[in-house]
Design a protein around this motif. Structure first.
Motif, mmCIF file in Angstrom:
data_model
loop_
_atom_site.group_PDB
_atom_site.id
_atom_site.type_symbol
_atom_site.label_atom_id
_atom_site.label_comp_id
_atom_site.label_asym_id
_atom_site.label_seq_id
_atom_site.Cartn_x
_atom_site.Cartn_y
_atom_site.Cartn_z
ATOM 1 N N UNK A 170 -2.828 5.512 6.493
ATOM 2 C CA UNK A 170 -2.978 4.065 6.509
ATOM 3 C C UNK A 170 -1.638 3.459 6.904
ATOM 4 N N UNK A 171 -1.618 2.760 8.011
ATOM 5 C CA UNK A 171 -0.391 2.121 8.471
ATOM 6 C C UNK A 171 0.043 1.078 7.445
ATOM 7 N N UNK A 172 1.302 1.152 7.003
ATOM 8 C CA UNK A 172 1.801 0.165 6.055
ATOM 9 C C UNK A 172 3.314 0.082 6.127
ATOM 10 N N UNK A 173 3.827 -1.097 5.852
ATOM 11 C CA UNK A 173 5.260 -1.354 5.818
ATOM 12 C C UNK A 173 5.579 -1.845 4.411
ATOM 13 N N UNK A 174 6.086 -0.940 3.576
ATOM 14 C CA UNK A 174 6.238 -1.188 2.147
ATOM 15 C C UNK A 174 7.348 -2.195 1.864
ATOM 16 N N UNK A 175 7.067 -3.098 0.923
ATOM 17 C CA UNK A 175 8.037 -4.124 0.539
ATOM 18 C C UNK A 175 8.486 -4.033 -0.912
ATOM 19 N N UNK A 176 7.720 -3.351 -1.768
ATOM 20 C CA UNK A 176 8.086 -3.272 -3.186
ATOM 21 C C UNK A 176 7.762 -1.900 -3.742
ATOM 22 N N UNK A 177 8.284 -1.661 -4.929
ATOM 23 C CA UNK A 177 7.841 -0.533 -5.743
ATOM 24 C C UNK A 177 6.450 -0.858 -6.299
ATOM 25 N N UNK A 178 5.853 0.111 -6.999
ATOM 26 C CA UNK A 178 4.567 -0.156 -7.657
ATOM 27 C C UNK A 178 4.800 -1.137 -8.800
#
Length: 234
Positions: A170-178
């Motif tokens: 799944x293409x994603x650009x992470x911005x935060x932790x969980x």
């Protein structure tokens, strides 16, 4: 000291998306320089710095080939040469505009609809660059399996060194932790939505792949090569 590499999508330097990512995460992966992070009402600056620590370490990106150590008798120069050759034979990939979403509690930018060209590019990168990857050690496999994996994801982990490839990608650009606290999750989501919506208007276009590199696991990843996708469409 084990140097690691990754093949990522990085927005073009100084583009609105690249500037957004560097600002929100607090570091520019192109230069390695820190960036002042924005202040959001009700979210302490120290807390926002903490919840962006993991994505800041990796640099703003979307994974195409997950981080790996080099196989024996393979050099970083050879990987860069292969990335340049791969990019020269591959056309740019396009997809719908990005949107903010929650993935298992992580906040990230994802395509707002299906993006088959982007998925095909990621699949091709997983296969093309696997020859450069050293096999995972037993300790690395154990560490990965601390997070619950489906049987299919575990097979991908053993074969490709990463569980979220091909049918699991799944293409994603992470911005935060969980973010496990529901109230905080919604507060951060609302703040990031206000900041990201104006940037996520145009369709996604991937016209280059980037090689990211870290000296060891404690060092942040930096972009050490960017290679334009200049091939012709099929």
């Amino acid at each position: 000291m084990t140097r690691r590499y990754a093949i990522y999508f990085a927005p073009p330097p100084e583009s609105a998306l690249a500037e957004l990512g560097a600002e929100l995460l607090g570091r520019d992966p192109e230069t390695g320089e820190p960036r002042p992070q924005p202040r959001f009402d009700g979210i302490g600056l120290d807390r926002f710095h903490a919840i962006t620590a993991d994505p800041r370490h990796y640099g703003f990106h979307a994974t195409l080939k997950a981080p790996f150590a080099l196989a024996e008798d393979v050099s970083g120069d050879a990987l860069h040469a292969a990335a340049e050759a791969f990019a020269a034979g591959r056309a740019p990939a396009t997809g719908p505009a990005l949107t903010l979403a929650s993935i298992g509690g992580f906040l990230a930018l994802v395509p707002s609809a299906d993006a088959p060209e982007v998925h095909a590019l990621a699949d091709a990168c997983v296969e093309a660059f696997d020859q450069f990857r050293a096999p995972l050690t037993a300790a690395e496999l154990e560490r990965r399996r601390q997070s619950p994996l489906t049987p299919a994801q575990d097979r991908h982990l053993e074969r490709w060194g990463y569980p979220y490839v091909f049918d699991e990608f799944r293409f994603h650009m992470t911005l935060t932790a969980r973010l496990t606290d529901t109230a905080e999750h919604e507060q951060v989501r609302a703040a990031l939505a206000e900041r990201t919506v104006p940037v996520c208007i145009d369709p996604l276009r991937i016209d280059a792949i980037a090689v990211y590199e870290q000296d060891d696991r404690q060092s942040p990843f930096r972009i050490t090569g960017r290679y334009p996708l200049t091939g012709m469409s099929a």
